[in-house]
Scaffold this motif. Structure first.
Motif, PDB file in Angstrom:
ATOM      1  N   PHE A 246       0.824  -1.207   0.000  1.00 54.15           N
ATOM      2  CA  PHE A 246       0.000   0.000   0.000  1.00 54.15           C
ATOM      3  C   PHE A 246       0.858   1.258   0.000  1.00 54.15           C
ATOM      4  N   ASP A 247       1.977   1.217   0.693  1.00 54.13           N
ATOM      5  CA  ASP A 247       2.872   2.365   0.690  1.00 54.13           C
ATOM      6  C   ASP A 247       3.402   2.640  -0.715  1.00 54.13           C
ATOM      7  N   SER A 248       3.765   1.589  -1.435  1.00 54.36           N
ATOM      8  CA  SER A 248       4.280   1.769  -2.800  1.00 54.36           C
ATOM      9  C   SER A 248       3.206   2.255  -3.757  1.00 54.36           C
ATOM     10  N   LEU A 249       1.937   1.997  -3.421  1.00 52.63           N
ATOM     11  CA  LEU A 249       0.809   2.458  -4.243  1.00 52.63           C
ATOM     12  C   LEU A 249       0.382   3.879  -3.881  1.00 52.63           C
ATOM     13  N   GLY A 250       1.016   4.459  -2.883  1.00 50.78           N
ATOM     14  CA  GLY A 250       0.661   5.810  -2.467  1.00 50.78           C
ATOM     15  C   GLY A 250      -0.500   5.865  -1.504  1.00 50.78           C
ATOM     16  N   PHE A 251      -0.724   4.784  -0.753  1.00 50.38           N
ATOM     17  CA  PHE A 251      -1.797   4.714   0.229  1.00 50.38           C
ATOM     18  C   PHE A 251      -1.200   4.507   1.623  1.00 50.38           C
ATOM     19  N   THR A 252      -1.927   4.978   2.622  1.00 52.50           N
ATOM     20  CA  THR A 252      -1.595   4.691   4.012  1.00 52.50           C
ATOM     21  C   THR A 252      -2.552   3.626   4.522  1.00 52.50           C
ATOM     22  N   LEU A 253      -2.003   2.520   5.002  1.00 52.18           N
ATOM     23  CA  LEU A 253      -2.820   1.449   5.568  1.00 52.18           C
ATOM     24  C   LEU A 253      -2.835   1.594   7.088  1.00 52.18           C
ATOM     25  N   GLU A 254      -4.030   1.726   7.649  1.00 48.69           N
ATOM     26  CA  GLU A 254      -4.174   1.858   9.091  1.00 48.69           C
ATOM     27  C   GLU A 254      -5.030   0.716   9.620  1.00 48.69           C
ATOM     28  N   ILE A 255      -4.474  -0.079  10.511  1.00 50.96           N
ATOM     29  CA  ILE A 255      -5.222  -1.177  11.115  1.00 50.96           C
ATOM     30  C   ILE A 255      -6.081  -0.630  12.248  1.00 50.96           C
ATOM     31  N   LEU A 256      -7.379  -0.911  12.180  1.00 47.60           N
ATOM     32  CA  LEU A 256      -8.337  -0.402  13.152  1.00 47.60           C
ATOM     33  C   LEU A 256      -8.592  -1.397  14.275  1.00 47.60           C
ATOM     34  N   SER A 257      -8.488  -2.673  13.976  1.00 44.33           N
ATOM     35  CA  SER A 257      -8.614  -3.724  14.986  1.00 44.33           C
ATOM     36  C   SER A 257      -8.028  -4.996  14.392  1.00 44.33           C
ATOM     37  N   GLY A 258      -7.757  -5.972  15.254  1.00 44.28           N
ATOM     38  CA  GLY A 258      -7.198  -7.216  14.746  1.00 44.28           C
ATOM     39  C   GLY A 258      -6.877  -8.189  15.858  1.00 44.28           C
ATOM     40  N   SER A 259      -6.569  -9.425  15.445  1.00 41.37           N
ATOM     41  CA  SER A 259      -6.248 -10.467  16.405  1.00 41.37           C
ATOM     42  C   SER A 259      -5.413 -11.548  15.727  1.00 41.37           C
ATOM     43  N   GLU A 260      -4.486 -12.107  16.467  1.00 51.53           N
ATOM     44  CA  GLU A 260      -3.720 -13.256  15.973  1.00 51.53           C
ATOM     45  C   GLU A 260      -4.396 -14.571  16.343  1.00 51.53           C
ATOM     46  N   ASN A 261      -5.478 -14.506  17.117  1.00 56.34           N
ATOM     47  CA  ASN A 261      -6.090 -15.719  17.665  1.00 56.34           C
ATOM     48  C   ASN A 261      -7.425 -16.078  17.033  1.00 56.34           C
ATOM     49  N   HIS A 262      -7.741 -15.480  15.881  1.00 61.70           N
ATOM     50  CA  HIS A 262      -8.973 -15.823  15.173  1.00 61.70           C
ATOM     51  C   HIS A 262      -8.959 -17.307  14.814  1.00 61.70           C
ATOM     52  N   ILE A 263     -10.133 -17.925  14.843  1.00 62.41           N
ATOM     53  CA  ILE A 263     -10.240 -19.363  14.612  1.00 62.41           C
ATOM     54  C   ILE A 263      -9.688 -19.791  13.254  1.00 62.41           C
ATOM     55  N   HIS A 264      -9.720 -18.893  12.266  1.00 62.64           N
ATOM     56  CA  HIS A 264      -9.247 -19.222  10.926  1.00 62.64           C
ATOM     57  C   HIS A 264      -7.890 -18.616  10.592  1.00 62.64           C
ATOM     58  N   GLY A 265      -7.271 -17.942  11.551  1.00 64.99           N
ATOM     59  CA  GLY A 265      -5.955 -17.354  11.313  1.00 64.99           C
ATOM     60  C   GLY A 265      -5.918 -15.877  11.641  1.00 64.99           C
ATOM     61  N   PRO A 266      -4.717 -15.293  11.775  1.00 59.69           N
ATOM     62  CA  PRO A 266      -4.569 -13.875  12.105  1.00 59.69           C
ATOM     63  C   PRO A 266      -5.376 -12.987  11.159  1.00 59.69           C
ATOM     64  N   GLU A 267      -5.975 -11.925  11.716  1.00 58.89           N
ATOM     65  CA  GLU A 267      -6.858 -11.076  10.911  1.00 58.89           C
ATOM     66  C   GLU A 267      -6.779  -9.635  11.359  1.00 58.89           C
ATOM     67  N   PHE A 268      -7.219  -8.746  10.456  1.00 60.33           N
ATOM     68  CA  PHE A 268      -7.294  -7.326  10.800  1.00 60.33           C
ATOM     69  C   PHE A 268      -8.425  -6.653  10.031  1.00 60.33           C
ATOM     70  N   THR A 269      -8.929  -5.574  10.627  1.00 62.83           N
ATOM     71  CA  THR A 269      -9.813  -4.642   9.953  1.00 62.83           C
ATOM     72  C   THR A 269      -9.016  -3.377   9.715  1.00 62.83           C
ATOM     73  N   ALA A 270      -9.073  -2.824   8.503  1.00 64.01           N
ATOM     74  CA  ALA A 270      -8.212  -1.679   8.195  1.00 64.01           C
ATOM     75  C   ALA A 270      -8.883  -0.759   7.191  1.00 64.01           C
ATOM     76  N   ILE A 271      -8.335   0.440   7.101  1.00 62.37           N
ATOM     77  CA  ILE A 271      -8.714   1.400   6.073  1.00 62.37           C
ATOM     78  C   ILE A 271      -7.435   1.845   5.355  1.00 62.37           C
ATOM     79  N   ALA A 272      -7.461   1.850   4.037  1.00 67.64           N
ATOM     80  CA  ALA A 272      -6.341   2.366   3.243  1.00 67.64           C
ATOM     81  C   ALA A 272      -6.825   3.633   2.555  1.00 67.64           C
ATOM     82  N   THR A 273      -6.081   4.705   2.736  1.00 72.08           N
ATOM     83  CA  THR A 273      -6.461   5.995   2.156  1.00 72.08           C
ATOM     84  C   THR A 273      -5.327   6.549   1.316  1.00 72.08           C
ATOM     85  N   LYS A 274      -5.701   7.200   0.227  1.00 73.86           N
ATOM     86  CA  LYS A 274      -4.718   7.801  -0.669  1.00 73.86           C
ATOM     87  C   LYS A 274      -3.976   8.932   0.050  1.00 73.86           C
ATOM     88  N   LYS A 275      -2.647   8.949  -0.078  1.00 75.03           N
ATOM     89  CA  LYS A 275      -1.842   9.976   0.574  1.00 75.03           C
ATOM     90  C   LYS A 275      -2.040  11.329  -0.105  1.00 75.03           C
TER      91      LYS A 275
END
Length: 255
Positions: free
Chosen positions: A226-255
């Motif tokens: 995302f940085d190379s695409l000119g976006f900022t990726l911000e993780i809003l929440s997440g967990s490494e203990n999700h039943i199906h594997g590590p996960e996150f909720t995020a927003i990517a916005t154009k710089k």
């Protein structure tokens, strides 16, 4: 089985349409409908997080990738007041479930289309937001998908799993390939790990990708891409203990 088994010879009601896919629903449907689903996707905190971060979605034109059963489409239009949602679904059974939900819940400003969203992203219009919830880690080339999305919006809402060896090894065993592979698309790159769906392909409610395998990116690649695409990726929440594997909720916005 006789073709007559496909007839509903009872009083017409919304429940009949839901029962076409009895035992296959993932979502809890609002109201008096009994779907037997368990996921509260029509009241999903991840969508609220994304909406709040972008300052609301009132009157927004949104592209939704992989709507599953219409829960997020319903939130975007009914609760969050988006002007329109175009939702692309490749799984034909999920697509038909979306149409059922649209009819029952009166989602008139949602348009569902059946097909491959990677191809749609080649030539579609610009959108105020692209929502990619639970789809990028199912893509055959997640780098390609993210690059294409970045060309169609300045705001991207994301929920995704990502690769972390210690966690996915304990959950999936040899269904993940632990050999890092550099994947690219038009000069953009990321580190990915192959995941085979294996026995999940025999489950009627399966709604993963359209191949027997896919690739998950590691977390460092998410940020660097995302940085190379000119976006900022911000993780809003997440967990490494999700039943199906590590996960996150995020927003990517154009710089």
């Amino acid at each position: 089985m006789s073709i007559l088994d496909e007839y509903f010879m009872t009083y017409p009601k919304s429940q009949n349409a839901i029962d076409i896919f009895h035992g296959e629903w993932s979502s809890i449907i609002p109201g008096d409908i009994k779907s037997n689903g368990t996921a509260d996707l029509f009241n999903d905190a991840r969508i609220d997080l994304i909406c709040n971060k972008v300052g609301g979605l009132t009157n927004a034109n949104i592209l939704e990738l992989g709507p599953l059963e219409g829960g997020h489409s319903h939130m975007l239009t009914k609760k969050l007041k988006a002007r329109s949602v175009t939702a692309i679904e490749a799984n034909s059974r999920a697509y038909l479930k979306c149409l059922i939900v649209k009819e029952i819940l009166g989602m008139n400003n949602v348009s569902y289309m059946l097909g491959d969203f990677d191809q749609y992203l080649n030539d579609c219009n610009m959108y105020d937001l692209v929502l990619a919830c639970g789809v990028i880690y199912h893509c055959k080339n997640p780098i390609e998908t993210i690059v294409k999305i970045s060309n169609k919006t300045q705001k991207i809402g994301i929920w995704s799993h990502y690769f972390k060896e210690s966690e996915v090894r304990s959950i999936y065993g040899d269904r993940f390939s632990y050999v890092a592979e550099i994947m690219n698309f038009k000069g953009y790159t990321g580190t990915v790990y192959k995941h085979n769906y294996s026995k999940a392909l025999n489950i009627p409610r399966f709604c993963g990708g359209g191949n027997t395998y896919t690739y998950w990116m590691d977390l460092e690649s998410w940020f660097s891409l995302f940085d190379s695409l000119g976006f900022t990726l911000e993780i809003l929440s997440g967990s490494e203990n999700h039943i199906h594997g590590p996960e996150f909720t995020a927003i990517a916005t154009k710089k």
